[in-house]
Design a protein around this motif. Structure first.
Motif, PDB file in Angstrom:
ATOM      1  N   MET A  39      81.204 -65.716  73.960  1.00 24.68           N
ATOM      2  CA  MET A  39      79.940 -65.922  74.655  1.00 24.68           C
ATOM      3  C   MET A  39      80.191 -66.220  76.129  1.00 24.68           C
ATOM      4  N   LYS A  40      79.132 -66.043  76.885  1.00 25.53           N
ATOM      5  CA  LYS A  40      79.105 -66.499  78.263  1.00 25.53           C
ATOM      6  C   LYS A  40      78.635 -67.946  78.240  1.00 25.53           C
ATOM      7  N   THR A  41      79.484 -68.874  78.663  1.00 21.85           N
ATOM      8  CA  THR A  41      79.182 -70.294  78.514  1.00 21.85           C
ATOM      9  C   THR A  41      77.869 -70.663  79.180  1.00 21.85           C
ATOM     10  N   ALA A  42      77.664 -70.214  80.407  1.00 20.96           N
ATOM     11  CA  ALA A  42      76.389 -70.430  81.098  1.00 20.96           C
ATOM     12  C   ALA A  42      75.487 -69.254  80.748  1.00 20.96           C
ATOM     13  N   TRP A  43      74.910 -69.294  79.567  1.00 15.66           N
ATOM     14  CA  TRP A  43      74.203 -68.144  79.004  1.00 15.66           C
ATOM     15  C   TRP A  43      72.989 -67.718  79.830  1.00 15.66           C
ATOM     16  N   LEU A  44      72.425 -68.658  80.592  1.00 13.18           N
ATOM     17  CA  LEU A  44      71.294 -68.328  81.465  1.00 13.18           C
ATOM     18  C   LEU A  44      71.708 -68.231  82.928  1.00 13.18           C
ATOM     19  N   GLY A  45      72.971 -68.534  83.215  1.00  7.43           N
ATOM     20  CA  GLY A  45      73.383 -68.592  84.619  1.00  7.43           C
ATOM     21  C   GLY A  45      72.752 -69.789  85.300  1.00  7.43           C
ATOM     22  N   PHE A 102      75.236 -59.293  68.324  1.00  6.20           N
ATOM     23  CA  PHE A 102      74.874 -60.180  67.222  1.00  6.20           C
ATOM     24  C   PHE A 102      74.443 -61.535  67.777  1.00  6.20           C
ATOM     25  N   ILE A 103      73.341 -62.058  67.258  1.00  7.36           N
ATOM     26  CA  ILE A 103      72.771 -63.306  67.772  1.00  7.36           C
ATOM     27  C   ILE A 103      73.237 -64.466  66.892  1.00  7.36           C
ATOM     28  N   TYR A 104      73.809 -65.478  67.507  1.00  7.58           N
ATOM     29  CA  TYR A 104      74.246 -66.651  66.770  1.00  7.58           C
ATOM     30  C   TYR A 104      74.030 -67.896  67.629  1.00  7.58           C
ATOM     31  N   MET A 105      74.014 -69.071  66.988  1.00  7.05           N
ATOM     32  CA  MET A 105      73.836 -70.318  67.723  1.00  7.05           C
ATOM     33  C   MET A 105      75.205 -70.828  68.160  1.00  7.05           C
ATOM     34  N   ALA A 106      75.417 -70.804  69.481  1.00  7.20           N
ATOM     35  CA  ALA A 106      76.687 -71.254  70.053  1.00  7.20           C
ATOM     36  C   ALA A 106      76.577 -72.708  70.476  1.00  7.20           C
ATOM     37  N   MET A 107      77.668 -73.429  70.308  1.00  6.59           N
ATOM     38  CA  MET A 107      77.739 -74.822  70.748  1.00  6.59           C
ATOM     39  C   MET A 107      78.633 -74.906  71.985  1.00  6.59           C
ATOM     40  N   GLY A 108      78.387 -75.901  72.802  1.00 10.38           N
ATOM     41  CA  GLY A 108      79.177 -76.079  74.002  1.00 10.38           C
ATOM     42  C   GLY A 108      78.721 -75.229  75.170  1.00 10.38           C
ATOM     43  N   VAL A 109      77.452 -74.839  75.187  1.00  6.82           N
ATOM     44  CA  VAL A 109      76.947 -74.038  76.293  1.00  6.82           C
ATOM     45  C   VAL A 109      76.650 -74.927  77.499  1.00  6.82           C
ATOM     46  N   GLN A 110      76.518 -74.305  78.669  1.00  5.65           N
ATOM     47  CA  GLN A 110      76.233 -75.043  79.901  1.00  5.65           C
ATOM     48  C   GLN A 110      74.881 -74.591  80.450  1.00  5.65           C
ATOM     49  N   PRO A 111      73.918 -75.492  80.506  1.00  2.67           N
ATOM     50  CA  PRO A 111      72.572 -75.111  80.954  1.00  2.67           C
ATOM     51  C   PRO A 111      72.512 -74.924  82.461  1.00  2.67           C
ATOM     52  N   PRO A 112      71.442 -74.323  82.959  1.00  8.39           N
ATOM     53  CA  PRO A 112      71.263 -74.168  84.414  1.00  8.39           C
ATOM     54  C   PRO A 112      71.174 -75.540  85.093  1.00  8.39           C
ATOM     55  N   GLY A 113      71.353 -75.514  86.397  1.00  7.57           N
ATOM     56  CA  GLY A 113      71.315 -76.752  87.165  1.00  7.57           C
ATOM     57  C   GLY A 113      72.659 -77.437  87.179  1.00  7.57           C
ATOM     58  N   TYR A 114      72.641 -78.685  87.524  1.00 12.58           N
ATOM     59  CA  TYR A 114      73.871 -79.454  87.619  1.00 12.58           C
ATOM     60  C   TYR A 114      74.167 -80.100  86.265  1.00 12.58           C
ATOM     61  N   VAL A 124      73.966 -72.211  87.087  1.00 15.10           N
ATOM     62  CA  VAL A 124      74.677 -73.476  87.213  1.00 15.10           C
ATOM     63  C   VAL A 124      74.960 -73.726  88.694  1.00 15.10           C
ATOM     64  N   THR A 125      74.696 -74.932  89.159  1.00 11.82           N
ATOM     65  CA  THR A 125      74.818 -75.250  90.588  1.00 11.82           C
ATOM     66  C   THR A 125      75.676 -76.477  90.813  1.00 11.82           C
ATOM     67  N   GLN A 126      76.133 -76.599  92.070  1.00  7.59           N
ATOM     68  CA  GLN A 126      76.868 -77.772  92.548  1.00  7.59           C
ATOM     69  C   GLN A 126      76.226 -78.247  93.846  1.00  7.59           C
ATOM     70  N   PRO A 127      76.225 -79.560  94.089  1.00  6.35           N
ATOM     71  CA  PRO A 127      75.598 -80.055  95.328  1.00  6.35           C
ATOM     72  C   PRO A 127      76.473 -79.778  96.558  1.00  6.35           C
ATOM     73  N   VAL A 128      75.801 -79.550  97.682  1.00  2.00           N
ATOM     74  CA  VAL A 128      76.467 -79.463  98.987  1.00  2.00           C
ATOM     75  C   VAL A 128      76.176 -80.769  99.711  1.00  2.00           C
ATOM     76  N   LYS A 129      77.264 -81.451 100.106  1.00  2.00           N
ATOM     77  CA  LYS A 129      77.096 -82.787 100.678  1.00  2.00           C
ATOM     78  C   LYS A 129      77.531 -82.818 102.137  1.00  2.00           C
ATOM     79  N   SER A 130      76.892 -83.694 102.874  1.00  2.00           N
ATOM     80  CA  SER A 130      77.278 -83.990 104.256  1.00  2.00           C
ATOM     81  C   SER A 130      77.877 -85.377 104.275  1.00  2.00           C
ATOM     82  N   GLY A 131      79.126 -85.467 104.645  1.00  2.00           N
ATOM     83  CA  GLY A 131      79.799 -86.756 104.635  1.00  2.00           C
ATOM     84  C   GLY A 131      80.573 -86.930 103.343  1.00  2.00           C
TER      85      GLY A 131
END
Length: 901
Positions: free
Chosen positions: A745-751, A683-695, A753-760
């Motif tokens: 729902m799957k919160t990151a509905w598009l998948g 069933f298709i519905y409009m979910a709130m609180g989703v997490q978009p791709p990227g950071y 989601v990333t995190q930065p890799v840092k040096s230092g």
């Protein structure tokens, strides 16, 4: 039994009635057939010598005779058992009743005798071994006047009909008022928006319910606050009836449908032409009366028809001018939208203030031209135009602002329907062919006022729908008692969505459309369907049916989002990256249906059960919506190019009771009870609180359409009862919804989601790359906040109508009670409503009483009076628009004058 036309539906159901009364007569008689059938509606002033228009294809003789009775306006008396296995000849054109009946019977071994101007008796002739003729005896019983809803109580499925008589009793101000006496049917109502959105058993929006006018789909949609994602604009003045089929179906109109079909049938020439006349018409005017007019300035219509043997034409027009109205003042209302939870005085202010911006002007025009062609063919052109002007408004939080209503802008809607119908029904039981081409143009030129920092703008929402339909029905007589009917065909429709806005496109946007236009984005969706259904009937007491539908869709368009990431090789610096999606999806699926009905030894009782699959592909807006809903702020809408189609499984079980002469001569009782259970996967519905791709982080302001992971259920029980003695009558309908839904729902509905890799570490850290955030990408949540009508299950509600007729039925008076059980989740500690939804359920229970009366002064002139909400009850229509929060009308008095010629 599925029948393509209204006349056929009545005929099929009356044939079933004829069969079961015949068997009852055999059981009750003393060796002599005592079955009799009284069929047809007796038209006032029917004359045998006048020419009448007939259109009856060749078919089983019993069914053909029933159609003849209805079209001729006479009472036909016959032994239903004796007509088994006989076929009629086709009858098309203008004939007297006697000539028409003779042509219909053709060479069938049946004689007829007119016993009065309005009554004819049929008798089957049999040849004995010695060559003599024997006439099968017939005993007559029954009543003269027909009842248009009888067929619904013999149809072995969940179907309801709203008749013209019901519409006339309490003239609707809002189109949703038409459906209040229909079990299992709701509407998300805003009294400040004249549009109608039909909800069947909790299911609505985006074509889940096929809302159609004369079979033409009304697929217009514009995004708002998710209360109505599919809107129909229609004036009840131009309607003759509304038929609601519930659940998935393997017949015409069921493509891409999981909730049902609501068909609004407009006037035809035959609705206005009296038997023996070539010219007819109707003028009707309704207005509010005295100090209780309550915003009802004028509701009126005129219709004119002319018909000959070769052609017929209908012209009709209607207008309604409504102003702001006063709500009811008695009883409690919801607390959350008004802020009355903290300040009870606010409720009194709302109830005692006019509902601002609730006025509107609607103008409609209808034209039909029908041609009766040679070889039993008919061609009809039709045009319907509806224009509506109204203001867009919002209920304010009075506790915070002190203001009741806020005007958001204004709308100028124009809906146009063009149709071309063709039928071919020769003297052949294998051919009853119907085809239709249509075009529907819905356009809303809307202006939006400035709100806060967001400047005003203009926008045009436009949806064009092109459709084609074709179907044929073939009837095979396997024996004298068993028949098979095959209905098969195809339908196709193509939606073209083209918004246009003066709002500028933000710099760096992933799409080329403005924020307003991308809320109802540009796109195209086509859906084609092949279907067939077989009905096997044995001796009138057993029916088996099976159907199969194949649907295939194609969805095309462009959309995109802006994602956040970091610049590689630098200290943490965020940057917005547009991501575009070029969508071109297509998919197909088979959907079967099965049904069984049986009369278990008594002819007045019918048990039925059905099982069916349905399938609905995603719509343009669900897939491609993107941007900021108000042109700014923290809210963001995201697309979902990977939506999966919805798959439904529905089963129902119920029974019909239809019995005449139950307690009194000529009385009739109809009962329909059905239990239904619909499960929708994905069933298709409009979910709130989703997490978009990227950071980024998930936030309540981020929304997207997603597929429910838990399985969505809509189940309940419907009750419908109709009793009529001629002098008195009563009608009851009630809907009991069962259960609730937890949306997951799957919160990151598009998948992605990333995190930065840092040096230092610290401020000198340098971003060397990005890595997947597995925890975020795999996260799920249930019972999260959602937007849309599915957030709450419809509440229980029902209506009861009681009336009486006097002075040879010229005077009809009655009362109607409308009840809603309400819906809310109370928190006893805070004395308010507590739940996670953005628009919490806050509907209070109510009972509203209406009075009505009509007097037929002459055959041409009828006077009507109706008082709505006699006790001035304050209420909100069940499943109403919680954003608008427009209370129902208070005490309102309306008068109607109708003249027919």
């Amino acid at each position: 039994m599925r029948v393509g036309s209204r006349t056929g539906v009545h005929a099929a159901s009356r044939l079933a009635l004829a069969i079961h009364l015949g068997v009852a007569g055999l059981l009750a008689g003393s060796g002599v057939l005592q079955a009799a059938e009284v069929v047809g509606a007796v038209a006032q002033g029917t004359q045998r010598q006048h020419g009448l228009d007939f259109d009856i294809p060749a078919q089983a003789l019993g069914t053909a005779v029933l159609a003849f009775a209805e079209q001729a306006g006479v009472q036909v008396l016959f032994d239903s058992q004796r007509l088994h296995g006989l076929q009629s000849s086709s009858l098309k054109g203008r004939y007297s009743a006697e000539d028409g009946l003779a042509r219909l019977l053709g060479s069938a071994p049946v004689t007829y005798r007119f016993t009065s101007e309005r009554q004819v008796t049929l008798t089957r002739v049999e040849t004995l071994q010695d060559g003599a003729l024997a006439l099968s005896p017939t005993t007559i019983s029954g009543h003269l006047e027909g009842h248009p809803r009888d067929w619904t109580y013999t149809a072995p499925r969940s179907v309801s009909q709203v008749t013209r008589e019901q519409l006339d009793r309490n003239p609707p101000r809002h189109a949703a008022d038409m459906l209040e006496e229909t079990s299992g049917v709701y509407s998300a109502v805003s009294q400040q928006d004249p549009g109608l959105s039909v909800n069947i058993r909790g299911i609505q929006d985006y074509g889940r319910v096929n809302m159609s006018v004369d079979g033409m789909r009304q697929n217009y949609q514009q995004s708002g606050h998710q209360q109505r994602n599919g809107t129909l604009y229609i004036d009840p003045e131009l309607l003759s009836e509304v038929v609601v089929e519930k659940g998935a179906t393997s017949t015409m109109g069921g493509a891409g449908v999981i909730g049902g079909v609501a068909n609004f049938r407009t006037l035809d020439a035959r609705d206005l032409l009296k038997p023996g006349q070539e010219i007819g018409g109707r003028i009707r005017v309704t207005s509010g009366l005295g100090g209780r007019r309550n915003g009802t300035h004028f509701i009126g219509s005129s219709a004119f028809a002319i018909g000959t043997q070769a052609w017929d034409m209908l012209l009709a027009a209607s207008e309604r001018h409504l102003g702001d109205y006063d709500p009811g003042t008695k009883g409690g209302i919801g607390e959350l939208r008004t802020g009355a939870a903290k300040n009870p005085a606010v409720s009194e202010r709302v109830k005692n203030s006019p509902v601002a911006y609730s006025g509107s002007v609607m103008r409609s025009r209808l034209a039909k031209l029908g041609l009766n062609l040679p070889e039993d063919q008919r061609l009809q052109l039709s045009y319907l135009s509806t224009q509506v002007d109204y203001d867009d408004a919002n209920m304010m939080n009075v506790e915070k602002t002190g203001q009741l209503w806020e005007k958001l802008g204004s709308s100028d809607v124009r809906s146009q329907n063009f149709g071309l119908d063709y039928s071919y029904a020769p003297d052949n039981p294998l051919i009853d062919f119907k085809a239709k081409l249509y075009y529907v143009d819905n356009r809303n030129d809307q202006s939006t006022l400035q709100r806060g920092i967001n400047p005003g703008y203009s926008i045009t929402y436009q949806t064009d729908t092109y459709g084609a339909q074709a179907q044929n029905t073939s009837t095979f007589a396997l024996s004298e008692r068993s028949t098979v009917k095959a209905n098969y065909g195809l339908e196709f429709f193509y939606d073209k969505v083209r918004p246009d806005s003066s709002q500028p496109v933000p710099k760096g946007s992933a799409v080329s459309a403005s924020p307003a236009a991308s809320m109802t984005p540009e796109g195209d969706r086509a859906l084609g369907s092949l279907f067939t259904r077989l009905d096997y009937d044995y001796d009138g007491w057993l029916n088996l049916n099976a159907g199969l539908r194949y649907d295939r869709y194609r969805l095309r368009g462009e959309t995109g989002i802006n994602t956040r990431t970091f610049v590689i090789g630098k200290t943490p610096q965020q940057v917005s990256v547009p991501v575009a999606y070029d969508i071109d999806d297509q998919e197909g699926r088979f959907s079967p249906t099965f049904g069984l009905s049986v009369k278990p030894g008594v002819e007045w009782l019918q048990l039925f059960a059905s099982y069916g699959k349905g399938w609905r592909p995603p719509a343009v807006t669900e897939t491609m919506i993107t941007g900021r809903p108000h042109g700014g702020g923290s809210e963001s809408m995201y697309p979902n190019p990977f939506l999966k189609p919805e798959r439904s499984t529905t089963w129902e079980a119920g029974f019909n009771i239809f019995k005449e002469n139950l307690w009194f001569d000529d009385d009739r009782l109809g009962v329909k009870v059905a239990y239904f259970d619909t499960r929708v996967d994905d069933f298709i519905y409009m979910a709130m609180g989703v997490q978009p791709p990227g950071y980024g982080m998930a936030g309540i302001g981020n929304s997207a359409y997603v597929n429910d992971m838990s399985g969505t259920r809509f189940k309940g029980i419907e009750y419908q009862l109709d009793y009529d003695t001629g002098g008195a009558y009563g009608q009851l309908n009630y809907t009991r919804m069962i259960g609730d839904n937890d949306f997951c729902m799957k919160t990151a509905w598009l998948g992605g989601v990333t995190q930065p890799v840092k040096s230092g570490t610290g401020r000198r850290a340098v971003v060397t790359g990005m890595r997947p955030d597995d925890a975020a990408n795999n996260a799920t949540q249930c019972k999260a906040a959602i937007l849309g009508s599915a957030e709450h299950m419809p509440m229980d509600r029902g209506t009861l109508t009681l009336g009486a007729r006097f002075f040879d039925r010229r005077l009809d008076i009655g009362a109607r009670a409308r009840y809603s059980a309400g819906y809310s989740i109370s928190d006893s500690a805070n004395m308010t409503v507590s739940q996670s939804g953005v628009y919490p359920a806050d509907w209070k229970p109510y009972t509203v009483y209406d009075l009505y009366g009509s007097y037929r002064a002459t055959q041409e002139l009828t006077l009507r009076l109706a008082m709505e909400n006699v006790t001035d009850r304050a209420y909100l229509v069940p499943l109403g628009d919680v954003l608008a929060f427009t209370l129902g009308r208070g005490r309102t008095l309306q008068g109607t004058v109708e003249y027919q010629f």
